[in-house]
Motif scaffolding. Sequence first.
Motif, PDB file in Angstrom:
ATOM      1  N   PHE A  64     -47.944 -23.356 -41.963  1.00 35.64           N
ATOM      2  CA  PHE A  64     -47.689 -24.761 -41.310  1.00 35.64           C
ATOM      3  C   PHE A  64     -47.688 -25.499 -41.931  1.00 35.64           C
ATOM      4  N   TRP A 218     -44.846 -18.994 -28.913  1.00 33.69           N
ATOM      5  CA  TRP A 218     -44.258 -19.553 -30.296  1.00 33.69           C
ATOM      6  C   TRP A 218     -45.239 -19.911 -31.135  1.00 33.69           C
ATOM      7  N   GLY A 219     -46.564 -20.229 -30.741  1.00 39.83           N
ATOM      8  CA  GLY A 219     -47.929 -20.409 -31.259  1.00 39.83           C
ATOM      9  C   GLY A 219     -49.107 -19.569 -31.127  1.00 39.83           C
ATOM     10  N   ALA A 262     -42.506 -26.372 -31.391  1.00 45.88           N
ATOM     11  CA  ALA A 262     -43.301 -25.658 -31.603  1.00 45.88           C
ATOM     12  C   ALA A 262     -42.942 -25.494 -33.905  1.00 45.88           C
ATOM     13  N   SER A 266     -44.283 -25.302 -38.029  1.00 47.08           N
ATOM     14  CA  SER A 266     -44.292 -24.715 -38.404  1.00 47.08           C
ATOM     15  C   SER A 266     -42.855 -24.368 -39.516  1.00 47.08           C
ATOM     16  N   ASN A 535     -52.239 -32.380 -33.207  1.00 44.71           N
ATOM     17  CA  ASN A 535     -52.911 -30.516 -33.217  1.00 44.71           C
ATOM     18  C   ASN A 535     -54.715 -30.880 -33.137  1.00 44.71           C
TER      19      ASN A 535
END
Length: 832
Positions: A64, A218-219, A262, A266, A535
């Motif tokens: 990440f 996806w998270g 997402a 990533s 986030n």
Amino acid sequence: MWRNYLTTGVRALVKHKTYSFITIFGMAIGMAACLMILLFVRYETSYDKWVPGAENIYQFQTWFRDPDTGEEGQVQMAPYVTKGLLQKDFPQIENATYALFSAPVVFMNGQAASTKDYIYVADNFLDTVPLPMLHGDKAALDRPNVVLLSRSEAVARFGTDNVVGKTFSLISKGIRTDYPVGGVFQNLPKNSHMRINAIVRVDMGTYMANEPQFLDCWGCQGGWVYLKLKPGADPETITRQLHAWEKRNIPDQNAGEARFNAGDFSDWHVVNIRDVHLGRAQEGAMSPGNDRKTIVTFGIIALLILAMAVVNFTNLATARASQRAREVALRKVLGAARRQLIIQFIGESILIAFLAMLIALAMVEVLMPAFAAFLDADIKVRYFGADGIALPMVALVLVVGVVAGTYPAFFLSRFQPAQVLKANKSSSEAAGTGRLRTALVIGQFAVSIGLMICTAVIYAQTVYARTVDPGFKRDHIVQIDGLNRYQLINSGNQIVERFKNVEGVKAVGRTGIGIATDGNNNTGVMVPGNPKPVNIGFYNVDPGFLDAMGMRMVAGRWFDENRPLDNATLPFPPTPEAQTALAARGANIVVNESGARRLGYTNPRDIIGKQFRVAMVEDQFGLVPVTVVGVAADARFRSVKQPLDDIMFVSGDSGHQVLIVRYQGDPAAMRGRLESAWREITTEVPFDAKFSEDIIGELYRADDARAKTFAAFALLSVVVGCLGLFGLAAFTAERRTKEIGIRKVLGARSRDIVRLLAWQFSKPVIIANLIAWPVAWWVMRDWLNSFDARIALGPTPFVLAGGLALAIALGTIAGHAFRVARTNPIHALRYE
């Protein structure tokens, strides 16, 4: 000729016992340290090489990077959805599997017991990662609702490993299911990044019926993806295509008016399983990993200790050259060539190295079991085979013998018979030898001082990590896992009320982020004026959490159970009606200081009353409007290596993972009372409680082990250095006997003589400090910068290490100095 050389070498060792002991024992310590670290390094680099076809098996990792802050994180886990899409888009992949981390409850004989290192799979895991079978057939995993057990797990549950066909009952997601045991696999060796006690084959769609979003999220990081590539396939080709792969497959998400992907947060990496243990990604690992810097550091320390032993040999060999000068001269007079003398002296050096190796092997045999147990490593001493040390031993003896003996051999063999044999004159003190010995002593003490400084800094940082204020009162806390079990999802309030009535309990709270938490839960927050979501950590707590943890507020208030908007409880599984209602009415939240700064407010008071929109429900129900009612002081829930969490707290009656109990009184008695209260509520969820002190100890156990190992090898370097200094001081005092006698006749006092000798050996230590300090400062600064919370690199460890080195040096030579200083000058002047 060779027998003559051997006889001469043995006689020289027997004649000069002190010299022999110092050189052999010092070299033995260096060799033992070198062999032990060699075995440790070989063990650390052998991880998962035992897996058949390991060169073609890879772990798919998620790394990440926050585009706003630049913060990075490397996770070994990957979303479930990636497994199928990788197989679909990359023909180089022969097999792929997803292993979901799980901790079900074993239910046998009417008793519930906790489990560890269980994985749930939706296909035959062993087709991708072949583990050695003991009983049964790996094909058993081709069908759902079957379990494979490790040998140790089978013995622990059934008392035998012959359990194929028996029934194994597991409670997972509140449902008890009976699984036939389809096979037993061998226990995984310790040199594996995998920790697997059971493989449970399930239908993932059925298993996740209440959480279907997990299958295409996806998270969500809850398990590991492994890939088996076809022979000859290039993983770098896959890596280069992953950016285009994510663009094709990851859908955009809505966050109010903004859209984000997402994939923006990533990055994906394909890592061979042999490189996982020492790889960059260490979060979300099945077992604790290591880093290559640690391995290289230990290797360098081993070489430094061995080099110090070699320096001892060189120093003492040149210092006692006067005792070999006549021997060399006579051999040359009798016809010996210089080449023969060089071979003789190098042969003697190899003989010393050989004797030192015998002692070193005895040390290794005695110390290795304790060393391996201390590091929790399965390190075996084997002499022959692929992992044997016979060849490294021979190589070490030859290399050390040749390196240690080369300079003395060339130095001694150059003596001229005419100069040595006339009028008792010795050429032992040829030009430059004194400066060489001084330089070597400086080098030795620079290494010892540097290692002492590093040891002091590492120890201080380790103590600091254990004792630094984490932002909450971490003494007298019991942390109980299991609240997120399906059996207890609706029993949280009942548990809290029951525990409040237990004698000695001061406060009880529920939380999704406990002490030394190893999970992350984040969500997106829409900040007015920012088109992209921010986030931030998102954790569910209850009103009792603040007092139970001993945290404090810096602005506003904490949650109040009498205020409806403070409660953001959603039923499980969340219903559309409940999510729609929450999105319509909103909720109150509390952030910590770091969270307030992340949302754009440096002064905590300024964020009170501010409103944001948060992704607390599924996308189709929109964002939930929230109001900040309080700011809590920052609290460190993880290791000091990791940054403080930016946290948004939301209060609810469910969705918690752990129970925090603050108590007073005897810990053992308190644990017993809490367990009794727990069993009154449920018998299907085991009581899994740990005291905060034990949790912190476990969190830093690996760091403690490495620090103590580093300190042990630093101590060895000091011992080796002192042995050399002791021998050198003895020969120096002997060589200066006549000078000291003349000084005393001319009026020098004993303390003047002691001061003279002490200053001679103090100068190299002082110079060594000037070399060691900047090097140690640079190394330790770099190491401390890897911690989010760290000590200041002040002068104390440098001054202490320098002073200790000087004290050790003076203490080592003190006996010789006083003995020589008190010698009667009459005896000294009759020396020759």
